[in-house]
Scaffold this motif. Structure first.
Motif, PDB file in Angstrom:
ATOM      1  N   LEU A   2      60.707 -33.470  56.435  1.00  0.00           N
ATOM      2  CA  LEU A   2      62.039 -33.346  57.235  1.00  0.00           C
ATOM      3  C   LEU A   2      62.640 -34.913  57.048  1.00  0.00           C
ATOM      4  O   LEU A   2      61.942 -35.844  57.623  1.00  0.00           O
ATOM      5  N   GLN A   3      63.649 -34.929  56.457  1.00  0.00           N
ATOM      6  CA  GLN A   3      64.190 -36.415  56.289  1.00  0.00           C
ATOM      7  C   GLN A   3      65.501 -36.731  57.179  1.00  0.00           C
ATOM      8  O   GLN A   3      66.412 -35.530  57.273  1.00  0.00           O
ATOM      9  N   THR A   4      65.768 -37.672  57.670  1.00  0.00           N
ATOM     10  CA  THR A   4      66.790 -38.144  58.457  1.00  0.00           C
ATOM     11  C   THR A   4      67.398 -39.214  57.860  1.00  0.00           C
ATOM     12  O   THR A   4      66.821 -40.226  56.912  1.00  0.00           O
ATOM     13  N   PRO A   5      68.805 -39.752  58.174  1.00  0.00           N
ATOM     14  CA  PRO A   5      69.376 -40.892  57.208  1.00  0.00           C
ATOM     15  C   PRO A   5      68.853 -42.154  57.634  1.00  0.00           C
ATOM     16  O   PRO A   5      68.216 -42.395  58.757  1.00  0.00           O
ATOM     17  N   HIS A   6      68.855 -43.076  56.495  1.00  0.00           N
ATOM     18  CA  HIS A   6      68.785 -44.296  56.712  1.00  0.00           C
ATOM     19  C   HIS A   6      69.837 -44.996  57.442  1.00  0.00           C
ATOM     20  O   HIS A   6      70.926 -45.038  56.862  1.00  0.00           O
ATOM     21  N   HIS A   7      69.802 -45.984  58.478  1.00  0.00           N
ATOM     22  CA  HIS A   7      70.866 -46.541  59.323  1.00  0.00           C
ATOM     23  C   HIS A   7      70.482 -47.867  59.321  1.00  0.00           C
ATOM     24  O   HIS A   7      69.347 -48.280  60.053  1.00  0.00           O
ATOM     25  N   PHE A   8      71.534 -48.852  59.072  1.00  0.00           N
ATOM     26  CA  PHE A   8      71.200 -50.082  59.135  1.00  0.00           C
ATOM     27  C   PHE A   8      72.173 -50.905  60.097  1.00  0.00           C
ATOM     28  O   PHE A   8      73.348 -50.783  60.383  1.00  0.00           O
ATOM     29  N   GLY A  33      75.201 -39.401  53.416  1.00  0.00           N
ATOM     30  CA  GLY A  33      76.359 -38.616  53.973  1.00  0.00           C
ATOM     31  C   GLY A  33      76.784 -37.183  53.330  1.00  0.00           C
ATOM     32  O   GLY A  33      77.423 -36.396  53.820  1.00  0.00           O
ATOM     33  N   ILE A  34      76.719 -37.224  51.995  1.00  0.00           N
ATOM     34  CA  ILE A  34      76.816 -36.081  51.265  1.00  0.00           C
ATOM     35  C   ILE A  34      76.002 -35.685  50.299  1.00  0.00           C
ATOM     36  O   ILE A  34      75.828 -34.185  50.321  1.00  0.00           O
ATOM     37  N   VAL A  35      75.267 -36.409  49.491  1.00  0.00           N
ATOM     38  CA  VAL A  35      74.327 -36.034  48.534  1.00  0.00           C
ATOM     39  C   VAL A  35      73.288 -35.315  49.156  1.00  0.00           C
ATOM     40  O   VAL A  35      72.807 -34.147  48.690  1.00  0.00           O
ATOM     41  N   GLN A  36      72.493 -35.763  50.128  1.00  0.00           N
ATOM     42  CA  GLN A  36      71.242 -35.279  50.794  1.00  0.00           C
ATOM     43  C   GLN A  36      71.570 -33.864  51.339  1.00  0.00           C
ATOM     44  O   GLN A  36      70.807 -33.072  51.554  1.00  0.00           O
ATOM     45  N   ASP A  37      72.804 -33.823  51.923  1.00  0.00           N
ATOM     46  CA  ASP A  37      73.298 -32.461  52.598  1.00  0.00           C
ATOM     47  C   ASP A  37      73.254 -31.365  51.407  1.00  0.00           C
ATOM     48  O   ASP A  37      73.041 -30.412  51.904  1.00  0.00           O
ATOM     49  N   GLY A  38      74.039 -31.784  50.182  1.00  0.00           N
ATOM     50  CA  GLY A  38      74.140 -31.053  49.113  1.00  0.00           C
ATOM     51  C   GLY A  38      72.522 -30.567  48.702  1.00  0.00           C
ATOM     52  O   GLY A  38      72.067 -29.444  48.451  1.00  0.00           O
ATOM     53  N   ASN A  39      71.526 -31.657  48.567  1.00  0.00           N
ATOM     54  CA  ASN A  39      70.359 -31.326  48.285  1.00  0.00           C
ATOM     55  C   ASN A  39      69.746 -30.321  49.174  1.00  0.00           C
ATOM     56  O   ASN A  39      68.871 -29.473  48.794  1.00  0.00           O
ATOM     57  N   ASP A  40      70.024 -30.439  50.681  1.00  0.00           N
ATOM     58  CA  ASP A  40      69.437 -29.629  51.559  1.00  0.00           C
ATOM     59  C   ASP A  40      69.777 -28.309  51.381  1.00  0.00           C
ATOM     60  O   ASP A  40      69.147 -27.264  51.582  1.00  0.00           O
ATOM     61  N   PHE A  41      71.049 -28.043  50.895  1.00  0.00           N
ATOM     62  CA  PHE A  41      71.540 -26.401  50.510  1.00  0.00           C
ATOM     63  C   PHE A  41      70.862 -25.990  49.709  1.00  0.00           C
ATOM     64  O   PHE A  41      70.317 -24.717  49.738  1.00  0.00           O
ATOM     65  N   TRP A  42      70.253 -26.550  48.688  1.00  0.00           N
ATOM     66  CA  TRP A  42      69.502 -25.940  47.696  1.00  0.00           C
ATOM     67  C   TRP A  42      67.877 -26.363  47.910  1.00  0.00           C
ATOM     68  O   TRP A  42      67.087 -26.047  47.025  1.00  0.00           O
ATOM     69  N   ASN A  43      67.477 -26.705  49.227  1.00  0.00           N
ATOM     70  CA  ASN A  43      65.909 -26.814  49.361  1.00  0.00           C
ATOM     71  C   ASN A  43      65.519 -27.833  48.395  1.00  0.00           C
ATOM     72  O   ASN A  43      64.430 -27.731  47.862  1.00  0.00           O
ATOM     73  N   CYS A  48      62.590 -40.326  51.379  1.00  0.00           N
ATOM     74  CA  CYS A  48      63.051 -41.746  51.129  1.00  0.00           C
ATOM     75  C   CYS A  48      62.139 -42.743  51.626  1.00  0.00           C
ATOM     76  O   CYS A  48      62.792 -43.815  51.697  1.00  0.00           O
ATOM     77  N   GLY A  49      60.991 -42.433  51.958  1.00  0.00           N
ATOM     78  CA  GLY A  49      60.329 -43.567  52.415  1.00  0.00           C
ATOM     79  C   GLY A  49      60.095 -43.942  53.983  1.00  0.00           C
ATOM     80  O   GLY A  49      58.931 -44.371  54.304  1.00  0.00           O
ATOM     81  N   SER A  50      61.053 -43.595  54.552  1.00  0.00           N
ATOM     82  CA  SER A  50      61.029 -43.873  56.188  1.00  0.00           C
ATOM     83  C   SER A  50      61.990 -42.913  56.764  1.00  0.00           C
ATOM     84  O   SER A  50      62.628 -42.109  56.159  1.00  0.00           O
ATOM     85  N   CYS A  51      62.059 -42.895  57.993  1.00  0.00           N
ATOM     86  CA  CYS A  51      62.970 -42.053  58.811  1.00  0.00           C
ATOM     87  C   CYS A  51      62.584 -40.608  58.387  1.00  0.00           C
ATOM     88  O   CYS A  51      63.527 -39.748  58.517  1.00  0.00           O
ATOM     89  N   ALA A  52      61.495 -40.161  58.265  1.00  0.00           N
ATOM     90  CA  ALA A  52      61.073 -38.648  57.918  1.00  0.00           C
ATOM     91  C   ALA A  52      59.919 -38.356  58.460  1.00  0.00           C
ATOM     92  O   ALA A  52      58.942 -39.193  58.881  1.00  0.00           O
ATOM     93  N   VAL A  53      59.362 -36.868  58.592  1.00  0.00           N
ATOM     94  CA  VAL A  53      58.327 -36.502  59.065  1.00  0.00           C
ATOM     95  C   VAL A  53      57.780 -35.573  57.906  1.00  0.00           C
ATOM     96  O   VAL A  53      58.465 -34.632  57.248  1.00  0.00           O
ATOM     97  N   LEU A  54      56.273 -35.863  57.754  1.00  0.00           N
ATOM     98  CA  LEU A  54      55.693 -34.790  56.706  1.00  0.00           C
ATOM     99  C   LEU A  54      54.607 -34.145  56.971  1.00  0.00           C
ATOM    100  O   LEU A  54      53.755 -34.538  57.809  1.00  0.00           O
ATOM    101  N   ARG A  55      54.535 -32.602  56.859  1.00  0.00           N
ATOM    102  CA  ARG A  55      53.433 -32.055  57.260  1.00  0.00           C
ATOM    103  C   ARG A  55      52.174 -32.394  56.468  1.00  0.00           C
ATOM    104  O   ARG A  55      51.961 -32.475  55.320  1.00  0.00           O
ATOM    105  N   ARG A  56      50.988 -32.528  57.318  1.00  0.00           N
ATOM    106  CA  ARG A  56      50.014 -33.152  56.730  1.00  0.00           C
ATOM    107  C   ARG A  56      49.297 -32.230  55.721  1.00  0.00           C
ATOM    108  O   ARG A  56      48.570 -32.512  54.834  1.00  0.00           O
ATOM    109  N   ILE A  90      68.335 -33.576  58.340  1.00  0.00           N
ATOM    110  CA  ILE A  90      69.062 -33.589  59.352  1.00  0.00           C
ATOM    111  C   ILE A  90      70.010 -34.865  59.446  1.00  0.00           C
ATOM    112  O   ILE A  90      69.686 -35.900  59.334  1.00  0.00           O
ATOM    113  N   ASN A  91      71.348 -34.621  59.230  1.00  0.00           N
ATOM    114  CA  ASN A  91      72.241 -35.857  59.076  1.00  0.00           C
ATOM    115  C   ASN A  91      72.740 -36.479  60.429  1.00  0.00           C
ATOM    116  O   ASN A  91      73.885 -36.577  60.864  1.00  0.00           O
TER     117      ASN A  91
END
Length: 240
Positions: A2-8, A33-43, A48-56, A90-91
């Motif tokens: 599960l990936q969430t946005p990078h925010h600075f 804002g757009i590309v990852q939402d589109g990627n999510d639509f197609w699974n 992106c290295g951070s701001c994410a949770v990975l299943r062990r 999740i945006n």
């Protein structure tokens, strides 16, 4: 995964030096804002290295974090999806961090991203990797081929060098540019502006890519020839 946005909460070198922080969209705004939402639509959301949770369990199944390329995050999620695992996006920002402080660090970071994505293209090309559906293949391929913009930009400028041509050649070349290149560039910019909306401004995007292109060109070409070149490094940032 599960990936969430990078925010600075700090400006990158372009935003700070040009006085555009919080005025123009951040460089990553289009992607998150757009590309990852589109990627999510197609699974096809990728790590992106951070701001994410990975299943062990998924990590163990693919042998852990991919270390064969310098963009181990995207490579890891690609291998997870090749093994049938799903990803999601999740945006909604869940964390905030520091942007690169100096232009040299910003360029170095983008060089690493560009080299790593081309390395993945060479070692686990999504167009031919097993276990992926065609929308997933195209989403990953789009992300990887994006960094070839440096090659396209530099070669275009070389090709449109009117001063190096004979007079009759210059007139023909100029006519060809006006007839073919100008309408294409106009239409593509209008289309991008309509699609990207508030997430990216066309002029400022050209500022970023024009500055970065000369630095990214050689590493991407070298990665195409030999994907084993290059080593991983973490972008240095100060503590606020």
């Amino acid at each position: 995964m599960l990936q969430t946005p990078h925010h600075f909460y700090s400006p990158d070198p372009f935003e700070r030096n040009l006085g555009q922080f919080r005025i123009i969209p951040n460089e990553g705004e289009l992607f998150y804002g757009i590309v990852q939402d589109g990627n999510d639509f197609w699974n096809a959301t990728f790590f992106c290295g951070s701001c994410a949770v990975l299943r062990r369990t998924a990590l163990d199944e693919i042998g852990g974090i991919a270390v064969e390329t310098v963009t181990e995050d995207a490579h890891t999620s690609l291998r997870m999806q090749m093994n049938g695992w799903g990803t999601a996006y999740i945006n909604i920002p869940q964390a905030a961090g520091l942007a690169t402080e100096r232009l040299s660090a910003h360029v170095g970071q983008r060089i690493r991203w560009a080299r790593g994505m081309i390395q993945i293209l060479r070692t686990d090309n999504p167009l031919f990797a097993p276990g992926l559906k065609w929308p997933q293949r195209l989403c990953y391929f789009n992300a990887m081929s994006h960094f070839l913009y440096a090659c396209a930009s530099d070669l275009s400028f070389c090709a449109i060098d009117l001063s190096a041509s004979e007079p009759h050649q210059r007139s023909r070349l100029l006519a060809a540019i006006l007839a073919y290149a100008l309408p294409h560039l106009t239409l593509s910019n209008l289309t991008n502006s309509r699609i990207q909306g508030e997430h990216r401004h066309s002029f400022w995007n050209e500022i970023y890519e024009t500055v970065l292109s000369p630095y990214i060109l050689l590493p991407t070409m070298m990665a195409l020839v030999n994907p084993k070149l290059g080593k991983f490094n973490v972008t240095a940032k100060a503590v606020w």
